[in-house]
Design a protein around this motif. Structure first.
Motif, PDB file in Angstrom:
ATOM      1  N   GLY A 121      -0.808   1.414  20.342  1.00 31.53           N
ATOM      2  CA  GLY A 121       0.138   0.381  20.756  1.00 31.53           C
ATOM      3  C   GLY A 121       1.119  -0.010  19.658  1.00 31.53           C
ATOM      4  O   GLY A 121       0.941   0.300  18.484  1.00 31.53           O
ATOM      5  N   MET A 122       2.165  -0.746  20.077  1.00 32.98           N
ATOM      6  CA  MET A 122       3.275  -1.077  19.186  1.00 32.98           C
ATOM      7  C   MET A 122       2.841  -1.909  17.975  1.00 32.98           C
ATOM      8  O   MET A 122       3.249  -1.638  16.841  1.00 32.98           O
ATOM      9  N   GLU A 123       2.033  -2.954  18.202  1.00 33.36           N
ATOM     10  CA  GLU A 123       1.679  -3.856  17.093  1.00 33.36           C
ATOM     11  C   GLU A 123       0.919  -3.122  15.994  1.00 33.36           C
ATOM     12  O   GLU A 123       1.174  -3.334  14.803  1.00 33.36           O
ATOM     13  N   LYS A 124      -0.011  -2.255  16.397  1.00 33.27           N
ATOM     14  CA  LYS A 124      -0.788  -1.490  15.401  1.00 33.27           C
ATOM     15  C   LYS A 124       0.109  -0.506  14.654  1.00 33.27           C
ATOM     16  O   LYS A 124      -0.075  -0.259  13.461  1.00 33.27           O
ATOM     17  N   VAL A 125       1.076   0.087  15.374  1.00 34.90           N
ATOM     18  CA  VAL A 125       2.030   0.991  14.722  1.00 34.90           C
ATOM     19  C   VAL A 125       2.824   0.230  13.663  1.00 34.90           C
ATOM     20  O   VAL A 125       3.026   0.708  12.540  1.00 34.90           O
ATOM     21  N   LYS A 126       3.276  -0.971  14.020  1.00 37.58           N
ATOM     22  CA  LYS A 126       4.033  -1.788  13.062  1.00 37.58           C
ATOM     23  C   LYS A 126       3.178  -2.136  11.840  1.00 37.58           C
ATOM     24  O   LYS A 126       3.652  -2.089  10.700  1.00 37.58           O
ATOM     25  N   GLU A 127       1.898  -2.436  12.087  1.00 34.89           N
ATOM     26  CA  GLU A 127       0.984  -2.723  10.972  1.00 34.89           C
ATOM     27  C   GLU A 127       0.864  -1.511  10.051  1.00 34.89           C
ATOM     28  O   GLU A 127       0.916  -1.635   8.827  1.00 34.89           O
ATOM     29  N   GLU A 128       0.690  -0.338  10.664  1.00 33.52           N
ATOM     30  CA  GLU A 128       0.524   0.874   9.853  1.00 33.52           C
ATOM     31  C   GLU A 128       1.796   1.171   9.056  1.00 33.52           C
ATOM     32  O   GLU A 128       1.721   1.583   7.898  1.00 33.52           O
ATOM     33  N   LEU A 129       2.955   0.977   9.679  1.00 34.98           N
ATOM     34  CA  LEU A 129       4.226   1.195   8.967  1.00 34.98           C
ATOM     35  C   LEU A 129       4.325   0.273   7.754  1.00 34.98           C
ATOM     36  O   LEU A 129       4.749   0.696   6.666  1.00 34.98           O
ATOM     37  N   SER A 130       3.921  -0.985   7.924  1.00 33.32           N
ATOM     38  CA  SER A 130       3.945  -1.933   6.808  1.00 33.32           C
ATOM     39  C   SER A 130       2.981  -1.493   5.707  1.00 33.32           C
ATOM     40  O   SER A 130       3.311  -1.540   4.520  1.00 33.32           O
ATOM     41  N   GLN A 131       1.786  -1.020   6.119  1.00 32.77           N
ATOM     42  CA  GLN A 131       0.804  -0.554   5.146  1.00 32.77           C
ATOM     43  C   GLN A 131       1.296   0.680   4.405  1.00 32.77           C
ATOM     44  O   GLN A 131       0.903   0.924   3.257  1.00 32.77           O
ATOM     45  N   ARG A 132       2.169   1.434   5.038  1.00 33.15           N
ATOM     46  CA  ARG A 132       2.715   2.633   4.395  1.00 33.15           C
ATOM     47  C   ARG A 132       3.943   2.300   3.535  1.00 33.15           C
ATOM     48  O   ARG A 132       4.633   3.214   3.072  1.00 33.15           O
ATOM     49  N   GLY A 133       4.231   1.036   3.372  1.00 28.43           N
ATOM     50  CA  GLY A 133       5.251   0.630   2.408  1.00 28.43           C
ATOM     51  C   GLY A 133       6.621   0.379   2.971  1.00 28.43           C
ATOM     52  O   GLY A 133       7.583   0.200   2.210  1.00 28.43           O
ATOM     53  N   ASN A 150      12.444  -5.251   7.628  1.00 27.87           N
ATOM     54  CA  ASN A 150      13.681  -4.867   8.330  1.00 27.87           C
ATOM     55  C   ASN A 150      13.636  -3.409   8.786  1.00 27.87           C
ATOM     56  O   ASN A 150      14.183  -3.045   9.831  1.00 27.87           O
ATOM     57  N   GLN A 151      12.970  -2.562   7.986  1.00 26.78           N
ATOM     58  CA  GLN A 151      12.817  -1.147   8.372  1.00 26.78           C
ATOM     59  C   GLN A 151      11.878  -1.022   9.566  1.00 26.78           C
ATOM     60  O   GLN A 151      12.130  -0.231  10.489  1.00 26.78           O
ATOM     61  N   VAL A 152      10.792  -1.784   9.562  1.00 27.62           N
ATOM     62  CA  VAL A 152       9.851  -1.781  10.691  1.00 27.62           C
ATOM     63  C   VAL A 152      10.558  -2.258  11.960  1.00 27.62           C
ATOM     64  O   VAL A 152      10.356  -1.697  13.051  1.00 27.62           O
ATOM     65  N   ASP A 162      12.460  10.466   2.462  1.00 24.26           N
ATOM     66  CA  ASP A 162      11.087  10.363   1.974  1.00 24.26           C
ATOM     67  C   ASP A 162      10.223   9.500   2.907  1.00 24.26           C
ATOM     68  O   ASP A 162       8.995   9.509   2.812  1.00 24.26           O
ATOM     69  N   LYS A 163      10.858   8.751   3.811  1.00 24.94           N
ATOM     70  CA  LYS A 163      10.114   7.918   4.760  1.00 24.94           C
ATOM     71  C   LYS A 163       9.667   8.705   5.994  1.00 24.94           C
ATOM     72  O   LYS A 163       8.886   8.214   6.807  1.00 24.94           O
ATOM     73  N   MET A 164      10.192   9.923   6.155  1.00 25.60           N
ATOM     74  CA  MET A 164      10.005  10.694   7.391  1.00 25.60           C
ATOM     75  C   MET A 164       8.523  10.872   7.750  1.00 25.60           C
ATOM     76  O   MET A 164       8.109  10.598   8.878  1.00 25.60           O
ATOM     77  N   ILE A 165       7.711  11.325   6.805  1.00 29.78           N
ATOM     78  CA  ILE A 165       6.302  11.614   7.109  1.00 29.78           C
ATOM     79  C   ILE A 165       5.568  10.335   7.484  1.00 29.78           C
ATOM     80  O   ILE A 165       4.816  10.300   8.464  1.00 29.78           O
ATOM     81  N   ASP A 166       5.793   9.257   6.725  1.00 30.12           N
ATOM     82  CA  ASP A 166       5.132   7.986   7.026  1.00 30.12           C
ATOM     83  C   ASP A 166       5.494   7.502   8.429  1.00 30.12           C
ATOM     84  O   ASP A 166       4.636   7.028   9.178  1.00 30.12           O
TER      85      ASP A 166
END
Length: 454
Positions: free
Chosen positions: A216-228, A232-234, A200-204
């Protein structure tokens, strides 16, 4: 009122059309060399054919078409009430039931589903048509643009991926563009999602990492966190994205990271098969890029993206395997794989690098001067003989001074002028002038069809 164009669209002059046709014809010739046949589908599709096939980001970019015929007051009121819902991205039956096609793949899948019983499998088609996206216009990104696709349905064989990789290599070598053919597998990304807690995490995950080059990497990490996703997963995803080195080193690191996950092992095996099958002349252009995600939900296996090495521009091609795309239309278990060329971006690359050959500029080769009614009649008959031999020519539209006719030829870059005045008409001769060198000769009119206009 001053005329304007809709934002993100363009007119094409004769010079530009000639260059674009050079690209189209190069791609078509390679498609046909590999056994693909042409297909065309309508500019618009039913809205339910398109919606939900491109992910939430893609669905927002679909150009919806308002139904016409809202011709009584009650319907107009209803339309006004519903219009706000349309702007929110919803579809209202009776108001918007159709849309401009977003790409060529989904219409192709719809075609295959509708005609499945009549197709010879595997079915190999290519398609060269415009598509429309409600995107923000910028360099290399337009709202109306052409795609050139080649797809194979009805086969699971990775030989198809090998062939499509070879098509990319062949086309760009013919066009003179030095490219990097990036490949990855959605199976590897699916395994990454498993490492992060489930499918279920695939699309996010794919939507976020698909933006890595842009934000860039930092913004990607931010978006991943915002997507729940948890920290540790990030971190797991970051470690995945940081895999580097040679192809062999990257694959080795990935094997360690994926452990015994069957999906990941399968994805790695597919990439290794392609790399081992291709000749070195092609593999030198191929790189494994495990950050490559391609944010379209329908991809299930190998994915491609093409980058021009010498120009800062977005991808100039991409595609991948979509093993159950026709299942969306009631015909399940039909495997498929396809690639696309972004012709508009390819054009921009070739312009910037000055790669178009001089001979792509097609146009009038010979101008017959108009020096009177009897003279122009004789010129017209000779002109038709040249046209029968495949030489593009025209006659000036009116009896005018020499200077005016020469200026016309110069502005249209016409190479030769044929002049028949009263003296030449009487003697059965004509003057042939090379407009680039200034040289001119007098020959018999009967010899003109044998003249070499190079």
């Amino acid at each position: 009122m001053k005329p304007t164009l809709p934002q993100g669209t363009r007119d094409f002059s004769a010079e530009v059309v000639g260059k674009r046709n050079y690209i189209f014809n190069t791609i078509r010739s390679v498609f046909e060399l590999y056994g693909f046949q042409p297909l065309e589908t309508p500019a618009m599709e039913n809205l339910d054919t398109l919606m939900g096939k491109y992910g939430e980001e893609g669905d927002k970019l679909i150009f919806k078409i308002l139904n016409n015929g809202l011709d009584n007051p009650a319907k107009h009121v209803q339309a006004q009430e519903d219009f706000a819902k349309i702007l929110e991205g919803k579809s209202i039956k009776g108001l918007t039931e159709r849309a401009l096609r977003y790409d060529l793949t989904i219409p192709f899948a719809r075609y295959v589903a509708m005609n499945f019983g009549q197709l010879t499998l595997p079915f190999k088609r290519y398609q060269v048509q415009p598509v429309w996206r409600a995107d923000r216009p910028q360099k290399g990104r337009y709202r109306e643009f052409y795609q050139c696709d080649a797809d194979v349905v009805g086969s699971n064989s990775l030989l198809n991926e090998v062939e499509l990789t070879s098509i990319y290599s062949t086309v760009f070598k013919k066009l003179g563009i030095d490219v990097e053919i990036r490949i990855n597998s959605r199976k590897i990304l699916a395994a990454l999602a498993e490492l992060c807690g489930g499918a279920d995490k695939m699309i996010d995950i794919t939507i976020a990492i698909d933006k890595l080059d842009k934000i860039g990497m930092e913004k990607v990490k931010e978006e991943l966190s915002q997507r729940g996703l948890a920290s540790n997963q990030v971190t797991t995803i970051e470690n995945y994205l940081l895999i580097s080195g040679s192809t062999e080193e990257k694959i080795a690191a990935l094997k360690i990271m994926m452990g015994e996950l069957d999906t990941g092992k399968k994805g790695i095996e597919e990439i290794e098969f392609i790399l081992n099958f291709l000749p070195s002349s092609v593999t030198s252009q191929v790189s494994t890029d495990f950050t490559l995600a391609r944010g379209l939900n329908y991809y299930t296996g190998i994915i491609f993206e093409i980058k021009a090495k010498a120009v800062q521009i977005g991808s100039i091609g991409g595609g991948g395997r979509y093993d159950d795309l026709t299942g969306l239309f009631g015909v399940p278990n039909v495997p498929g794989v396809g690639i696309s060329f972004g012709v508009d971006r390819i054009y921009d690359v070739m312009e910037e690098l000055k790669l178009f050959p001089a001979e792509v500029q097609t146009g009038t080769k010979v101008l017959f001067f108009n020096l009177g009614e009897a003279e122009s009649k004789a010129a017209f008959l000779l002109m038709q003989q040249l046209r029968e031999k495949g030489i593009a020519c025209e006659i000036y539209h009116e009896n005018a001074k020499f200077d005016k006719q020469f200026k016309y030829a110069d502005k249209k870059r016409i190479s030769y002028a044929v002049i028949i005045g009263s003296k030449e008409l009487q003697e059965g001769k004509c003057v042939v002038k090379n407009l680039s060198t200034g040289e001119q000769t007098i020959i018999a009119q009967t010899e003109l069809p044998n003249e070499l206009f190079e």
